[in-house]
Structure formats: C-alpha cells, structure tokens
Scaffold this active site. Structure first.
Site, PDB file in Angstrom:
ATOM      1  N   ASP A 188       0.837  -1.206   0.000  1.00 42.89           N
ATOM      2  CA  ASP A 188       0.000   0.000   0.000  1.00 42.89           C
ATOM      3  C   ASP A 188       0.872   1.256   0.000  1.00 42.89           C
ATOM      4  O   ASP A 188       1.858   1.329   0.752  1.00 42.89           O
ATOM      5  CB  ASP A 188      -0.865  -0.035   1.275  1.00 42.89           C
ATOM      6  CG  ASP A 188      -1.919   1.045   1.295  1.00 42.89           C
ATOM      7  OD1 ASP A 188      -2.786   1.046   0.416  1.00 42.89           O
ATOM      8  OD2 ASP A 188      -1.880   1.897   2.208  1.00 42.89           O
ATOM      9  N   GLU A 195       1.805  -0.502  -4.880  1.00 37.29           N
ATOM     10  CA  GLU A 195       0.855   0.515  -5.333  1.00 37.29           C
ATOM     11  C   GLU A 195       1.654   1.814  -5.453  1.00 37.29           C
ATOM     12  O   GLU A 195       1.926   2.474  -4.460  1.00 37.29           O
ATOM     13  CB  GLU A 195      -0.286   0.682  -4.328  1.00 37.29           C
ATOM     14  CG  GLU A 195      -1.332   1.685  -4.816  1.00 37.29           C
ATOM     15  CD  GLU A 195      -2.084   2.399  -3.700  1.00 37.29           C
ATOM     16  OE1 GLU A 195      -3.195   2.869  -3.960  1.00 37.29           O
ATOM     17  OE2 GLU A 195      -1.567   2.518  -2.580  1.00 37.29           O
TER      18      GLU A 195
HETATM   19  C1  GLC Z   1      -4.237   3.014  -0.775  1.00 39.95           C
HETATM   20  C2  GLC Z   1      -5.463   2.145  -0.674  1.00 39.95           C
HETATM   21  C3  GLC Z   1      -6.605   2.990  -0.226  1.00 39.95           C
HETATM   22  C4  GLC Z   1      -6.275   3.559   1.126  1.00 39.95           C
HETATM   23  C5  GLC Z   1      -4.958   4.320   1.112  1.00 39.95           C
HETATM   24  C6  GLC Z   1      -4.457   4.585   2.488  1.00 39.95           C
HETATM   25  O1  GLC Z   1      -4.333   3.984  -1.750  1.00 39.95           O
HETATM   26  O2  GLC Z   1      -5.692   1.491  -1.894  1.00 39.95           O
HETATM   27  O3  GLC Z   1      -7.810   2.275  -0.191  1.00 39.95           O
HETATM   28  O4  GLC Z   1      -7.292   4.435   1.528  1.00 39.95           O
HETATM   29  O5  GLC Z   1      -3.955   3.577   0.474  1.00 39.95           O
HETATM   30  O6  GLC Z   1      -4.045   3.419   3.114  1.00 39.95           O
END
Ligand code: GLC
Length: 527
Positions: A205, A265
């Site tokens: 994440d 991500e």
């Molecule tokens: C990422 C996740 C999202 C979350 C954010 C903070 O972007 O995909 O759902 O709110 O991180 O953890």
C-alpha cells in the site's frame, strides 16, 4: 519457474477481494474469511491464478481496514488466524495463491505503539516511531508545514500537549517514521509472519510513501500529486524494497513453483518516477494504472499501453481496469465498453488484476445516502468528494432474498443488513442470475479466462500493434492471436483471421456479407 521461464506472477490473473464486501459467513452483515472460503470454488471456476485480499487485520475501520491496529492478526469480525490458514489450504487445493495487503506507510491510531507514543512526552523515544513535531505560529497553533492530507484538510493533527503528528491520509492513520531504526525490522518480521503462513506475496500500500523529506519543511507545491515531492517517491525507499526482495527470494516454493511476489501501489507521474522501483533487486512488480486513468478512446488507450511499455511490460506492471479506490469501469466507460475492455485487459501481455464484481459488470452505486457512507474522504471534504463506497457495495450472489445471498441465511436467524446498503435491483447482477446466461458478463469473463489459460501466446509476452482504421485498437500476439476493439461509432472490418474465438457483443455483417465489429465491441481472433 513456469515452463516458459517466467515466474508464475508474470502472466497471472489475480482477483482482488475486498473481504468485508465479498461474502458474510456469520450473518453479521460484514464479509469475512469463512464467507470467502465458501466462495473459493466460484473463484476456481472463474479461472483465476491468485487472489489479493485487501486488509483483514484488526482495525477500527476509519479507512476500510487500511488503518491497521495489529499487522499480525485477523480482525475478529472477519475470523481468526485459523481461518486464514484454512483459506491458504483451500485455495492451494484449487491451485490459487493468496496475496495479502501490507500497509507500511501508516498504521491506525489504535495501534499499541501509537497509543504509547501519545501517552509519552514530546521528544520521547516512543514518539520517535511517528512524526511528531511542534506547530508553527503563536502557541504552535499552526501545523508544522503545509502538507495536505490525501483525504482532504491538513496532513497534521494536534494532540492535547500541543504537538502535532503527521498523517498523509486520515487523522486515524499516523505515518510511521521510517528513519527510526526500529521500523524496518518491525516490518521485516511482519513480512516473514505472513510468508511463513504460505502466502504468494504482498500488495504494498502507498509504496511511494514511507520516507518523508528529513526536514519536514514546506512542500514547494502544496497539492498532493504523484510527482516526486517532499512526501512521495523519496529515494530512500528503494533500499527498503531491495531488503524485502531478498526476503521474498529467500522463501522456498512452498507447494507452488516459483518465487513470492510483491506488487507496489505506486501512483506516479512518469516512467522515470516508476523505473527505480523496478530496478534489478527491487520490487518484482508495480501496478500500472494507465488503463484506469485513460478515457475510452482508441488513441488514448494505445498511448496508455505504450506508456506502460516505457517503464515495464505487463509482467512487471500488471494491468488494472478498476479497484476499491476508483469508479467502476461500467460507470466510467459504459457497459459495452467495459465488456470490450475486459477482453483488452486479458489479451494484453503480462499479468492482469480483476476487482471483485468486475466479472459481474457491477456499476458504481452512486446514490448511497450520506448517513450510510463510510469513506473518510466524504467526511474530510464535507461531502464534496463522495468517496469510494460506491465500488465497495457487497456482492450479489443470489437474484433475491436477504442481501442477495451476501450473508448466509441458513443460520437460523435473519442476518443483519449489509454494512453498506445494496441498491434495489442488485440481484439482476448476481452470480445466480448470470451463470446460465451465455451472453452475461460472467460468462464472458469465464470464457476469456479459459481461453487465456489454453492459448499459448496469452499471458506474459509481447504485442505488435496493427494499424487499423480510425477508432480501432488492434494488436497481434504472435503467433496466431489477434485482438481488435472498435471504439468508433460506425462498424469496422475485422483484422485478418481464421476464426473468431470470442466477442464481447454481437458482430454485424457489412454490405459484402463480411463480419464487422460494431461500436464498443472487441474480439479475440485466431490467425
Ligand atoms: C491506498 C489504498 C486505499 C487507502 C490508502 C491509504 O491507496 O488502496 O484504499 O485508503 O492507500 O491506506
């Protein structure tokens, strides 16, 4: 290694499960691991290689579980570690791997270490694990710098003794101080904890977060962007992923061929920004959000796909049409276009991620009442940004009945209503309503996944563009496979082929009697 020398993940189709919205096994209106275990045969019949679970850890749920209060346990509302181990066993029996979400940028304000930091004095060892600072202005009443929160408002919250702590997301999600030597070993232990339980890897994440500019000074551009900045894409972060890669690669195959993976991500502005994450010894994969960002237009999609090839191929940068953070493809592009996009996704070289419900053609639920909304962005922007609840509405499994089969009904009591309300008519999208219908979304995904498994050139590999008529997106995967989609309003001829393997909608015939592609329709062709 797979037979073609690619690791398993290079061509894998991964299905993203948002556990609270997938299947409720105990009737409390919240999806859970036992519910998911009951649906593994469905996932096996769909034909996916792996599932990615968004967070199922103990959490006060201020951000759908991305506010983790214990990284090495299961939220009691979702099950137990025993259930998790059972999930690993059941999925393995079906040849499906499990990827779990790792949230290293921040935790929850309920995390014991943050509670200790709050209770400790300014300047203490406990506070050093997070980013506490004195404020600016008279009495330190102004935040320490101008950084915004990703969810609206400032990235700082003041505590009773006057100090402020940093949270790039909600106030309930304090950022870890990755410059403190205790943080990296703590996460390495977490990695090993889940790898030891037999997972196939991690989704990381906010992988471009973690390190902040050491001075915590004002950002030159105070808007949150995907560019390298005082808080994103700091070069110190690459070393963390090199260390994690060594850990991943040190794990044995564990019943499956090939190594474990980690997919970051990474929201980035350019190929140059992404490249260092994928450098040798770094993250095996990063998500590729080009298709999410693109409009439904042939030149734009072609440019989006070429942009991906500028930083990686689809095996290092898996393709995505949607996820739990963005508006569903059916609502973004229209139903026919979303069907055509599914065939595009699964024909592109590399790995593809499918977000739960995409295979049912679920639309975004846009009329969730304000009182039922859960996404912190809604609250933090005073409702200006509606947030992401509309793509997280619990799955419809049955055409009718309480919560359309989301909650079990054979428990001897009426299940609680689902945690996010399902709209009336949701049952028309259900698995039960679609599975016997050869023209349904579900049948399209099932057939495409079966053909993809059986066709030697699909999955990891290369593509060659075909220059077709205006509005047509077409490429070949050599030898023997071609893809074409028509995004123009008039029907277009099909590229040369010996057989139509699959079409996202009915084809038409032109004046000469030849098959043609109508608007927003895609085909898979044998050549
Ligand atoms: C990422 C996740 C999202 C979350 C954010 C903070 O972007 O995909 O759902 O709110 O991180 O953890």
């Amino acid at each position: 290694m797979a037979a073609d020398n690619n690791p398993w993940w290079a061509g894998a189709v991964v299905y993203q499960v948002y556990p609270r919205s997938y299947a409720d096994g105990d009737g409390d209106g919240v999806g859970d691991l036992p519910g998911l275990i009951g649906r593994v045969p469905y996932l096996a019949a769909l034909g996916v290689d792996a599932i990615w679970l968004t967070p199922f850890y103990p959490s006060p749920l201020n951000d759908g579980g991305y506010d983790v209060s214990d990284y090495m346990d299961v939220d009691p509302r979702l099950g137990t570690l025993g259930d998790f181990d059972r999930l690993i066993g059941v999925t393995r029996n079906h040849g499906i791997r499990v990827i779990v979400d790792l949230v290293p940028n921040h935790c929850s304000w309920d995390h014991p270490l943050f509670k200790k930091a709050l209770a400790a004095a300014p300047g203490s060892h406990e506070r050093e694990l997070f980013l506490f600072r004195d404020g600016r202005g008279p009495d330190g009443a102004e935040p320490p710098n101008n950084w915004p929160s990703q969810f609206g408002g400032p990235a700082w919250t003041r505590v009773p003794d006057g100090q402020w702590y940093l949270h790039l997301f909600d106030a309930s999600q304090p950022d870890w101080n990755w410059r403190d030597p205790r943080v990296a070993p703590m996460f390495e232990e977490i990695l090993r904890f889940w790898l030891d339980r037999g997972i196939g890897g991690f989704r990381v994440d906010v992988a471009h977060g973690l390190f902040k500019d050491a001075t915590l000074g004002d950002a030159a551009d105070a808007s949150l962007t995907n560019r390298p900045s005082a808080y994103y894409h700091r070069p110190e972060v690459y070393a963390v992923y090199r260390d994690w890669r060594l850990i991943l690669d040190s794990y044995p195959a564990d019943g499956f061929p090939g190594s474990r993976t980690a997919v970051g991500e990474v929201w980035a502005d350019s190929a140059e920004t992404i490249a260092p994450y994928l450098a040798p010894g770094g993250l095996p994969q990063v998500f590729n959000f080009e298709l999410v960002k693109s409009r439904w237009s042939a030149p734009e999609l072609r440019a989006a796909i070429d942009a991906t090839h500028a930083f990686a191929d689809g095996s290092r940068a898996p393709w995505v049409l949607g996820n739990h953070d963005v508006v569903r493809p059916v609502t973004r592009w229209g139903k026919d276009a979303a069907r055509a996009a599914a065939l595009l996704l699964l024909a592109l070289p590399g790995s593809a991620y499918i977000y739960q419900g995409e295979e049912l053609g679920l639309p975004e639920v846009e009329d969730i009442p304000a009182a039922a909304r859960r996404d912190p962005t809604f609250r933090r922007t005073g409702g200006k940004v509606v947030g992401r609840d509309g793509c997280r509405v619990p799955m419809p499994w049955l055409a009718g009945g309480a919560s359309f089969g989301f909650s079990r009904t054979d428990l001897g009591f009426t299940p609680a209503p689902p945690w996010l309300p399902q709209p009336p008519g949701w049952g028309a999208y259900s698995v039960a309503a679609q599975q016997g219908d050869p023209d349904s979304f579900l049948s399209l995904y099932r057939t495409a996944l079966r053909l993809r498994r059986d066709h030697p050139v699909l999955g990891a590999g290369a593509l060659r563009w075909l220059d077709g008529p205006e509005g047509v997106l077409a490429f070949v995967r050599e030898p023997g496979f071609a893809f074409a989609a028509n995004l123009a309003s008039e029907p277009r001829p099909l590229p040369p082929h010996t057989e139509v393997l699959l079409a996202s909608g009915p084809l038409v015939t032109d004046e000469a009697g030849a098959l043609a592609l109508p608007r927003d329709t895609a085909v898979w062709l044998a050549q």
